[in-house]
Design a protein around this motif. Structure first.
Motif, PDB file in Angstrom:
ATOM      1  N   GLU A  28       0.833  -1.215   0.000  1.00  0.00           N
ATOM      2  CA  GLU A  28       0.000   0.000   0.000  1.00  0.00           C
ATOM      3  C   GLU A  28       0.862   1.257   0.000  1.00  0.00           C
ATOM      4  O   GLU A  28       0.530   2.243  -0.658  1.00  0.00           O
ATOM      5  N   SER A  29       1.976   1.220   0.713  1.00  0.00           N
ATOM      6  CA  SER A  29       2.859   2.388   0.776  1.00  0.00           C
ATOM      7  C   SER A  29       3.525   2.651  -0.571  1.00  0.00           C
ATOM      8  O   SER A  29       3.690   3.802  -0.977  1.00  0.00           O
ATOM      9  N   ILE A  30       3.913   1.593  -1.276  1.00  0.00           N
ATOM     10  CA  ILE A  30       4.500   1.771  -2.604  1.00  0.00           C
ATOM     11  C   ILE A  30       3.484   2.430  -3.537  1.00  0.00           C
ATOM     12  O   ILE A  30       3.790   3.412  -4.220  1.00  0.00           O
ATOM     13  N   LEU A  31       2.268   1.904  -3.549  1.00  0.00           N
ATOM     14  CA  LEU A  31       1.229   2.467  -4.423  1.00  0.00           C
ATOM     15  C   LEU A  31       0.908   3.915  -4.044  1.00  0.00           C
ATOM     16  O   LEU A  31       0.757   4.775  -4.924  1.00  0.00           O
ATOM     17  N   ALA A  32       0.815   4.189  -2.757  1.00  0.00           N
ATOM     18  CA  ALA A  32       0.524   5.552  -2.301  1.00  0.00           C
ATOM     19  C   ALA A  32       1.677   6.500  -2.652  1.00  0.00           C
ATOM     20  O   ALA A  32       1.447   7.660  -3.020  1.00  0.00           O
ATOM     21  N   GLY A  33       2.912   6.009  -2.563  1.00  0.00           N
ATOM     22  CA  GLY A  33       4.068   6.821  -2.933  1.00  0.00           C
ATOM     23  C   GLY A  33       4.055   7.182  -4.404  1.00  0.00           C
ATOM     24  O   GLY A  33       4.297   8.325  -4.785  1.00  0.00           O
ATOM     25  N   ILE A  34       3.743   6.210  -5.245  1.00  0.00           N
ATOM     26  CA  ILE A  34       3.680   6.453  -6.686  1.00  0.00           C
ATOM     27  C   ILE A  34       2.526   7.404  -7.013  1.00  0.00           C
ATOM     28  O   ILE A  34       2.685   8.336  -7.813  1.00  0.00           O
ATOM     29  N   ASP A  35       1.379   7.204  -6.363  1.00  0.00           N
ATOM     30  CA  ASP A  35       0.247   8.130  -6.557  1.00  0.00           C
ATOM     31  C   ASP A  35       0.634   9.549  -6.154  1.00  0.00           C
ATOM     32  O   ASP A  35       0.314  10.517  -6.855  1.00  0.00           O
ATOM     33  N   SER A  36       1.321   9.689  -5.028  1.00  0.00           N
ATOM     34  CA  SER A  36       1.744  11.013  -4.559  1.00  0.00           C
ATOM     35  C   SER A  36       2.699  11.671  -5.554  1.00  0.00           C
ATOM     36  O   SER A  36       2.623  12.879  -5.786  1.00  0.00           O
ATOM     37  N   LEU A  37       3.593  10.869  -6.132  1.00  0.00           N
ATOM     38  CA  LEU A  37       4.501  11.403  -7.155  1.00  0.00           C
ATOM     39  C   LEU A  37       3.722  11.937  -8.342  1.00  0.00           C
ATOM     40  O   LEU A  37       3.998  13.030  -8.831  1.00  0.00           O
ATOM     41  N   GLU A  38       2.754  11.148  -8.797  1.00  0.00           N
ATOM     42  CA  GLU A  38       1.965  11.556  -9.955  1.00  0.00           C
ATOM     43  C   GLU A  38       1.160  12.826  -9.683  1.00  0.00           C
ATOM     44  O   GLU A  38       0.917  13.612 -10.585  1.00  0.00           O
ATOM     45  N   LEU A  39       0.790  13.033  -8.414  1.00  0.00           N
ATOM     46  CA  LEU A  39       0.037  14.235  -8.039  1.00  0.00           C
ATOM     47  C   LEU A  39       0.960  15.421  -7.733  1.00  0.00           C
ATOM     48  O   LEU A  39       0.492  16.525  -7.460  1.00  0.00           O
ATOM     49  N   GLY A  40       2.276  15.175  -7.751  1.00  0.00           N
ATOM     50  CA  GLY A  40       3.230  16.238  -7.479  1.00  0.00           C
ATOM     51  C   GLY A  40       3.453  16.522  -6.009  1.00  0.00           C
ATOM     52  O   GLY A  40       4.055  17.528  -5.650  1.00  0.00           O
ATOM     53  N   ASP A  41       2.993  15.636  -5.134  1.00  0.00           N
ATOM     54  CA  ASP A  41       3.188  15.811  -3.692  1.00  0.00           C
ATOM     55  C   ASP A  41       4.440  15.028  -3.277  1.00  0.00           C
ATOM     56  O   ASP A  41       4.369  13.911  -2.763  1.00  0.00           O
ATOM     57  N   TYR A  42       5.594  15.634  -3.507  1.00  0.00           N
ATOM     58  CA  TYR A  42       6.866  14.944  -3.330  1.00  0.00           C
ATOM     59  C   TYR A  42       7.198  14.687  -1.860  1.00  0.00           C
ATOM     60  O   TYR A  42       7.822  13.671  -1.542  1.00  0.00           O
ATOM     61  N   ASP A  43       6.784  15.577  -0.973  1.00  0.00           N
ATOM     62  CA  ASP A  43       7.009  15.348   0.458  1.00  0.00           C
ATOM     63  C   ASP A  43       6.276  14.097   0.919  1.00  0.00           C
ATOM     64  O   ASP A  43       6.833  13.263   1.640  1.00  0.00           O
ATOM     65  N   LYS A  44       5.043  13.986   0.508  1.00  0.00           N
ATOM     66  CA  LYS A  44       4.233  12.823   0.881  1.00  0.00           C
ATOM     67  C   LYS A  44       4.803  11.543   0.264  1.00  0.00           C
ATOM     68  O   LYS A  44       4.882  10.509   0.924  1.00  0.00           O
ATOM     69  N   LEU A  64      15.379   3.885  -6.151  1.00  0.00           N
ATOM     70  CA  LEU A  64      15.458   5.011  -7.086  1.00  0.00           C
ATOM     71  C   LEU A  64      14.592   6.167  -6.595  1.00  0.00           C
ATOM     72  O   LEU A  64      15.048   7.312  -6.521  1.00  0.00           O
ATOM     73  N   TYR A  65      13.350   5.869  -6.236  1.00  0.00           N
ATOM     74  CA  TYR A  65      12.454   6.912  -5.719  1.00  0.00           C
ATOM     75  C   TYR A  65      13.007   7.515  -4.427  1.00  0.00           C
ATOM     76  O   TYR A  65      13.071   8.733  -4.278  1.00  0.00           O
TER      77      TYR A  65
END
Length: 193
Positions: A28-44, A64-65
């Motif tokens: 879940e954390s991997i998916l949420a991290g990728i979603d956050s990247l796509e939304l531009g929320d890099y801190d999250k 890499l991330y």
């Protein structure tokens, strides 16, 4: 019997239930991290990838991330570089990004010679890879090598990049060349951008 039941419960909780819970949180954390990247929320995104790393520090799929975000969001060049160095030679499809990230880390540490070596290695893989080309130009700019900076950045801008930061750095490099050499052709070039 009571001791056996208690022991069985502890074993179940420790060796069956907890790993399942950790694996679910991990995914879940991997998916949420990728979603956050796509939304531009890099801190999250960074928080999620750190969480993945805490659950499984051997999961190189997030290196890499984690490395790039550690460098770019937290400004921690050394820490980010160490994470990315774990991928050297093991992840050929992302090698160009790993090398560019390591170059960024060295730039954050104001080690431009090392950063340029890393960017050039990335460009050996793909001479048109814009992130390495841009950062090579920026490294030259910070070293006040206006000719090299403008050459690298012109390649990227002529290749269609519309990013304002590299255009501004290119124009500033051309203006610095004009100031240094008092040659109007640099101002004419700068005016084109």
């Amino acid at each position: 019997l009571m001791i056996l039941l208690t022991f069985s419960y502890v074993v179940f909780k420790q060796f069956v239930a907890q790993p399942i819970k950790d694996r679910t949180l991990h995914e879940e954390s991997i998916l949420a991290g990728i979603d956050s990247l796509e939304l531009g929320d890099y801190d999250k995104a960074l928080r999620y990838f750190k969480q993945v790393y805490e659950i499984d520090p051997k999961d190189s799929s997030v290196f890499l991330y984690l490395g790039m975000l550690t460098i770019q969001v937290e400004g921690q060049g050394f820490q980010g570089r160490k994470v990315l160095e774990n991928l050297m030679g093991s992840d050929d499809k992302n090698q160009i990004r790993v090398l560019t990230g390591i170059g960024l880390a060295y730039s954050k540490e104001v080690e431009y010679s090392a950063s340029e070596k890393s960017f050039n290695k990335a460009l050996d893989i793909d001479p048109l890879f814009q992130p390495a080309q841009i950062n090579l130009g920026v490294a030259a700019y910070y070293q006040e090598d206006w000719v090299r900076a403008s050459n690298h950045l012109q390649l990227v801008v002529k290749d269609g990049s519309q990013d304002g930061a590299e255009i501004i750095t290119l124009v500033q490099s051309l203006i610095k060349l004009w100031e240094k050499e008092n040659d109007k052709r640099y101002l004419i070039q700068a005016n084109q951008y």
